[in-house]
Design an enzyme around this catalytic site. Structure first.
Site, PDB file in Angstrom:
ATOM      1  CG  ASP A 103      18.202  56.689  78.263  1.00  0.00           C
ATOM      2  OD1 ASP A 103      19.024  57.207  79.064  1.00  0.00           O
ATOM      3  OD2 ASP A 103      17.922  57.201  77.152  1.00  0.00           O
ATOM      4  N   GLY A 140      15.714  73.563  71.183  1.00  0.00           N
ATOM      5  CA  GLY A 140      16.243  73.738  72.533  1.00  0.00           C
ATOM      6  C   GLY A 140      15.253  73.421  73.632  1.00  0.00           C
ATOM      7  N   GLY A 150      14.132  70.430  74.266  1.00  0.00           N
ATOM      8  CA  GLY A 150      14.345  69.080  74.794  1.00  0.00           C
ATOM      9  C   GLY A 150      13.309  68.091  74.298  1.00  0.00           C
ATOM     10  CB  SER A 201      19.444  65.782  67.376  1.00  0.00           C
ATOM     11  OG  SER A 201      19.374  65.349  68.699  1.00  0.00           O
ATOM     12  CG  ASP A 216      15.905  61.272  73.485  1.00  0.00           C
ATOM     13  OD1 ASP A 216      15.261  60.893  74.474  1.00  0.00           O
ATOM     14  OD2 ASP A 216      16.803  62.120  73.555  1.00  0.00           O
TER      15      ASP A 216
HETATM   16  C1  GLA Z   1      18.544  62.937  76.751  1.00  0.00           C
HETATM   17  C2  GLA Z   1      19.137  61.658  76.167  1.00  0.00           C
HETATM   18  C3  GLA Z   1      18.325  60.430  76.565  1.00  0.00           C
HETATM   19  C4  GLA Z   1      18.078  60.380  78.069  1.00  0.00           C
HETATM   20  C5  GLA Z   1      17.593  61.735  78.585  1.00  0.00           C
HETATM   21  C6  GLA Z   1      17.508  61.774  80.076  1.00  0.00           C
HETATM   22  O1  GLA Z   1      17.299  63.197  76.176  1.00  0.00           O
HETATM   23  O2  GLA Z   1      19.204  61.740  74.760  1.00  0.00           O
HETATM   24  O3  GLA Z   1      18.961  59.256  76.117  1.00  0.00           O
HETATM   25  O4  GLA Z   1      19.222  59.956  78.764  1.00  0.00           O
HETATM   26  O5  GLA Z   1      18.408  62.807  78.154  1.00  0.00           O
HETATM   27  O6  GLA Z   1      16.559  60.892  80.531  1.00  0.00           O
END
Ligand code: GLA
Length: 381
Positions: free
Chosen positions: A34, A118, A120, A124, A168
């Protein structure tokens, strides 16, 4: 959750709030692309953050987090977002609104959620989107949806120190029930793809690890990509980001970049092409191909981009080749968090049993198994 937020809000502030929900996200494929204006394929999930909010007519904001059972308050004239505190995102979003010229006044806010921490799943980003949408609603700012995503991204970059991309918060804002979105991070436009998985489903295996250097390692990876772009621009003056290259350019790219940078660039270039291929495979209902692309993505993230870790590599290796598994890969920024798998629903119970035992034996950790399905984007509820 809405009634819990409302009840807590009424108890603390003696009035009824407006309640906003912003979801977390998964990402089918397209990792660390991204911020190179590439392609990603995320979906919002049903889990997320709820925010109850109301104007208070004061110059201060009073916050309460249900999850941390903590109060916090700040003055709008003295915004000092500090790294590592949940209120940072609230102050960060206020700062960005004010800088843009929105006259944010005092408000009361109660937040709570059900995103595993945590893992992922972008709690946030969901928090910042929920707060941004809530402020926009109660003050009548009608902030455009894409701007809400951009403010959330900026809040993370400026106040949490992660130089993240747009994926995100964008997924949190624009999610749609039952669909993933192919997002072009250059034009910041997206196309929805129904995720029709038949007897298969998407699952997450949470490694339960989060490595402390993740933020700085993330920023280093991004910087390495930017350095590659500067070097390549000498030969390709029209190049804006690695997204402009295809796997056919790799031999030339290899000859131009230092050995330490090439694998990182290769990951971004090949991952963008895997995203496009996955989109095509989905339109053909070719889930076997999607699974192969997930596998290839993991290899590339682990070996070329070096953002995996022993725990995620172990999980990926264990799951691969198990009955009913079409593919699996680490998801998100890396260095911990979850493995995303495309698995047959009828095999899922067996996979959980096997993985629990082997992972526990290897790392003395109990993994969490999380079921996810694509859900709608941020909204007033
Ligand atoms: C995190 C970042 C995103 C993206 C991912 C990896 O989630 O917030 O912007 O870069 O890592 O794809």
């Amino acid at each position: 959750m809405k009634s819990k937020i409302t009840a807590c809000f009424t108890e603390l502030f003696a009035t009824d709030p407006l309640v906003v929900f912003a979801p977390g996200r998964i990402n089918l494929i397209g990792e660390h692309t991204d911020y190179q204006e590439g392609f990603v394929f995320p979906a919002a999930v049903h889990q997320g953050i709820w925010a109850g909010i109301s104007k208070n007519g004061l110059e201060i904001c009073r916050l309460y987090s249900l999850d941390f059972d903590q109060e916090f308050s700040f003055e709008l004239d003295h915004l000092a977002p500090k790294k590592g505190h949940w209120a940072t995102y609230v102050m960060g979003v206020c700062t960005l609104f004010k800088q843009t010229g929105y006259p944010v006044g005092g408000f009361d806010l109660v937040i709570g959620g059900n995103l595993p921490l945590g893992a992922g799943l972008s709690s946030s980003a969901a928090l910042s989107v929920a707060v941004g949408m809530g402020i926009s609603e109660v003050f009548g700012f009608a902030v455009p949806k894409k701007d809400l995503a951009r403010y959330a991204q900026k809040a993370e970059q400026l106040f949490a120190g992660v130089n993240c991309g747009i994926m995100d918060p964008y997924a949190s804002v624009f999610g749609q029930e039952g669909k993933a979105m192919l997002l072009d991070c250059r034009s910041q436009t997206h196309t929805y793809f129904p995720l029709v998985l038949g007897e298969y489903k998407l699952v997450l295996i949470h490694s339960k690890v989060s490595h402390s250097l993740a933020a700085s390692a993330y920023n280093q990876r991004r910087a390495a990509c930017e350095e590659s772009v500067s070097i390549l621009q000498v030969t390709y003056p029209e190049l804006r980001s690695l997204r402009d290259l295809t796997p056919l350019d790799l031999p030339q790219v290899k000859s131009l970049l230092p050995a330490v940078l090439f694998p990182k660039a290769k990951h971004v270039i090949s991952e963008c092409s895997r995203v496009m291929e996955a989109a095509e495979a989905l339109t053909r209902d070719d889930l076997v191909r999607v699974g192969q692309l997930l596998q290839a993505s993991h290899q590339s993230l682990s070996q070329d981009f070096e953002v995996s870790c022993a725990e995620l590599d172990f999980l990926a290796q264990e799951v691969t080749g198990m009955e009913g598994v079409l593919g699996a890969r680490m998801m998100g920024g890396g260095f911990g968090g979850c493995l995303l798998g495309l698995v047959k629903a009828s095999s899922w119970g067996f996979i959980q049993e096997k993985i629990s035992v082997s992972y526990q034996k290897e790392f003395q950790l109990t993994p969490d198994f999380i079921e996810v399905a694509p859900g709608g984007g941020a909204q007033k509820i």
